[in-house]
Design a protein around this motif. Structure first.
Motif, short mmCIF file in Angstrom:
data_model
loop_
_atom_site.label_atom_id
_atom_site.label_comp_id
_atom_site.label_asym_id
_atom_site.label_seq_id
_atom_site.Cartn_x
_atom_site.Cartn_y
_atom_site.Cartn_z
N LEU A 33 -12.50 -67.85 58.00
CA LEU A 33 -13.73 -67.15 57.34
C LEU A 33 -13.94 -65.77 57.14
CD1 LEU A 33 -16.04 -67.60 55.95
CD2 LEU A 33 -17.57 -67.91 57.76
N ARG A 34 -13.63 -65.00 58.58
CA ARG A 34 -13.77 -63.61 58.76
C ARG A 34 -12.62 -63.13 57.81
NH1 ARG A 34 -12.00 -59.32 62.06
NH2 ARG A 34 -13.30 -57.66 61.98
N GLU A 35 -11.65 -63.30 57.78
CA GLU A 35 -10.53 -62.97 56.90
C GLU A 35 -10.80 -63.19 55.41
OE1 GLU A 35 -5.38 -63.66 56.32
OE2 GLU A 35 -6.61 -64.33 57.87
N ARG A 36 -11.48 -64.12 54.91
CA ARG A 36 -11.75 -64.57 53.60
C ARG A 36 -12.78 -63.36 53.12
NH1 ARG A 36 -15.07 -68.17 50.43
NH2 ARG A 36 -15.89 -69.00 52.55
N ILE A 37 -13.78 -63.01 54.01
CA ILE A 37 -14.95 -62.22 53.66
C ILE A 37 -14.19 -60.72 53.56
CG2 ILE A 37 -17.02 -61.17 54.69
CD1 ILE A 37 -17.69 -63.94 55.79
N LEU A 38 -13.30 -60.39 54.58
CA LEU A 38 -12.93 -59.10 54.65
C LEU A 38 -12.17 -58.88 53.37
CD1 LEU A 38 -12.30 -58.29 58.36
CD2 LEU A 38 -14.11 -57.73 57.07
N GLY A 39 -11.35 -59.89 52.93
CA GLY A 39 -10.32 -59.86 52.05
C GLY A 39 -11.14 -59.59 50.46
N GLU A 40 -12.29 -60.22 50.44
CA GLU A 40 -13.04 -60.27 49.13
C GLU A 40 -13.62 -58.75 49.09
OE1 GLU A 40 -14.91 -61.57 45.55
OE2 GLU A 40 -12.97 -61.69 46.53
N ALA A 41 -14.23 -58.36 50.44
CA ALA A 41 -14.84 -57.06 50.41
C ALA A 41 -13.88 -55.97 50.09
CB ALA A 41 -15.41 -56.89 51.72
N LYS A 42 -12.65 -56.14 50.38
CA LYS A 42 -11.54 -54.91 50.04
C LYS A 42 -11.39 -54.95 48.71
CE LYS A 42 -6.97 -53.33 51.34
NZ LYS A 42 -5.67 -53.72 52.37
N ARG A 43 -11.11 -56.20 48.21
CA ARG A 43 -10.93 -56.34 46.87
C ARG A 43 -11.92 -55.80 45.72
NH1 ARG A 43 -12.14 -59.39 41.97
NH2 ARG A 43 -13.63 -60.59 43.41
N LEU A 44 -13.04 -56.00 46.19
CA LEU A 44 -14.31 -55.40 45.54
C LEU A 44 -14.55 -53.81 45.79
CD1 LEU A 44 -16.68 -58.46 45.53
CD2 LEU A 44 -15.26 -57.82 43.64
N GLY A 45 -14.08 -53.48 46.91
CA GLY A 45 -14.32 -52.06 47.31
C GLY A 45 -15.34 -51.77 48.11
N TYR A 46 -15.72 -52.81 48.78
CA TYR A 46 -16.88 -52.74 49.88
C TYR A 46 -16.45 -52.23 51.16
CZ TYR A 46 -21.05 -54.11 52.60
OH TYR A 46 -22.26 -53.99 53.30
N ARG A 47 -16.91 -51.31 51.77
CA ARG A 47 -16.29 -50.87 53.16
C ARG A 47 -17.23 -51.13 54.38
NH1 ARG A 47 -12.28 -47.36 51.86
NH2 ARG A 47 -12.34 -46.44 49.92
N GLY A 48 -18.31 -51.91 54.02
CA GLY A 48 -18.95 -52.34 55.22
C GLY A 48 -20.44 -52.18 55.15
N PRO A 49 -21.26 -52.58 56.14
CA PRO A 49 -22.73 -52.27 56.18
C PRO A 49 -22.87 -50.66 56.70
CG PRO A 49 -22.33 -54.29 57.46
CD PRO A 49 -21.01 -53.61 57.16
N ASN A 50 -23.87 -50.08 55.80
CA ASN A 50 -24.16 -48.55 56.15
C ASN A 50 -24.88 -48.35 57.73
OD1 ASN A 50 -25.76 -46.03 56.10
ND2 ASN A 50 -25.36 -45.85 54.28
N ALA A 51 -23.97 -47.69 58.37
CA ALA A 51 -24.42 -47.63 59.91
C ALA A 51 -25.61 -46.68 60.04
CB ALA A 51 -23.31 -46.87 60.76
N THR A 52 -25.63 -45.70 59.22
CA THR A 52 -27.04 -44.95 59.16
C THR A 52 -28.12 -45.77 58.92
OG1 THR A 52 -25.49 -42.86 58.58
CG2 THR A 52 -27.91 -42.82 58.36
N ALA A 53 -28.16 -46.47 57.73
CA ALA A 53 -29.25 -47.20 57.37
C ALA A 53 -29.95 -48.14 58.58
CB ALA A 53 -28.99 -48.04 56.10
#
Length: 346
Positions: A33-53
């Motif tokens: 599941l984690r691999e699927r989520i990270l793969g989709e995030a990479k495909r769409l250009g999402y780099r993860g939650p905003n640490a500052t926010a």
């Protein structure tokens, strides 16, 4: 368009919490599941939650600032400081806490707000500029002072007074009524040179200075034997460095009368003093007795092995970290024991 957690969750048909866990708590998900989520995030250009926010929402950054009195470089050279840092980092590692190293120079903070990132502060030694202390304390965050005291702030200290008194008592018994000298570490408020203390010199406050507490301990032992320690037999040294110990000891040992005992406020000073004595043709402990303070690793392997005062630097670091994180059983100021270790040099 800037992507969010919700966008990735919608694309995958999972909750936002599941996407968040893929980035920050991978142990909560299966590997597939984690691999699927990270793969989709990479495909769409999402780099993860905003640490500052995230830190703004929680009010926490997971970072504790360690404010160092000396130059940052010095703390990675001095064996006492490195053992303290080791103890602090051990607890921070266990608790997944980041360490932010900060200097205590006032000019560093004039155009810099990096200290605002810290959830708490460990102040290792008193900053020379009080404005740095005021800046930290006014934030109202958990703060621990180490090796000095500050009103309304919890402190962690070594029992420097009694450790030094025990060392001086032992040395005085060994030389009976012979002369002695002290190599004092930063006991003057304004001095960057090696030299004797003059009568008009301003000594550091005993409430803010480890060295002043040690000097008072030496003097207390002398008073017990109806003796005193004149300032002319105290050499101020600006840093705990071998070469400074060598220089101060050589000056002391060429004085008249020549000291029979050197009380040194650090082992590095003591090791330099032993080298100076040997270069002058003196035998230790027959002609000169030397006592250090700290019990660094090389003290036991020096020949002759160095009599010194042991202070638990690793434990001091661990306790400081626990206190600032609220993990310690101590709710008031802490005073750790300093124990005399007798070896060959006295």
């Amino acid at each position: 368009m800037k992507l969010t957690l919700k966008d990735i969750a919608h694309s995958l048909g999972v909750s936002t919490a599941t996407v968040s866990n893929a980035f920050s708590r991978p142990d909560q998900l299966s590997a597939d599941l984690r691999e699927r989520i990270l793969g989709e995030a990479k495909r769409l250009g999402y780099r993860g939650p905003n640490a500052t926010a995230r830190s703004l929402r929680s009010g926490k950054t997971g970072t504790i600032a360690l404010v160092l009195t000396e130059r940052l470089q010095y703390n990675f050279e001095d064996p006492v400081a490195t053992r303290f840092l080791h103890g602090v980092s051990e607890i921070f590692d266990q608790q997944n806490i980041n360490m932010l190293l900060l200097p205590s120079r006032a000019e560093f903070y004039r155009n810099n707000t990096v200290d605002s990132l810290a959830d708490g502060f460990v102040i290792y030694g008193p900053p020379r500029d009080s404005s740095v202390l005021e800046r930290i304390v006014v934030r109202g965050k958990p703060t621990i002072t180490v090796d000095f005291n500050l009103p309304e702030v919890r402190s962690l200290n070594i029992d420097n007074f009694h450790g030094a008194r025990d060392a001086a008592r032992h040395g005085l018994k060994a030389i009976e009524n012979g002369p002695l000298a002290v190599l004092a570490l930063r006991v003057l408020t304004e001095s960057e040179v090696v030299g004797r203390i003059q009568d008009d010199d301003v000594l550091a406050s005993p409430y803010e200075s480890v060295s002043r507490r040690r000097l008072d301990g030496y003097r207390a032992a002398l008073e017990e034997t109806k003796r005193s320690l004149d300032n002319e037999w105290v050499w101020n040294v600006p840093e705990s460095r071998y070469e400074y110990g060598y220089q101060a000891a050589r000056e002391a040992l060429m004085s008249n009368p020549r000291p029979k005992l050197l009380l040194c406020m650090s082992d590095r000073l003591a090791l330099g003093a032993i080298a100076a004595a040997q270069d002058l043709g003196l035998n230790i402990p027959q002609d000169l007795k030397v006592i250090g303070f700290d019990d660094i690793a090389t003290a036991a392997y020096q020949r002759p092995a160095l009599t010194t005062v042991h202070q638990p630097q690793n434990e001091k670091g661990r306790q400081a970290a626990k206190m600032v994180l609220g993990l310690s059983e101590y709710t008031k100021d802490v005073l750790l024991e300093a124990k005399l270790i007798v070896r060959d040099s006295c």
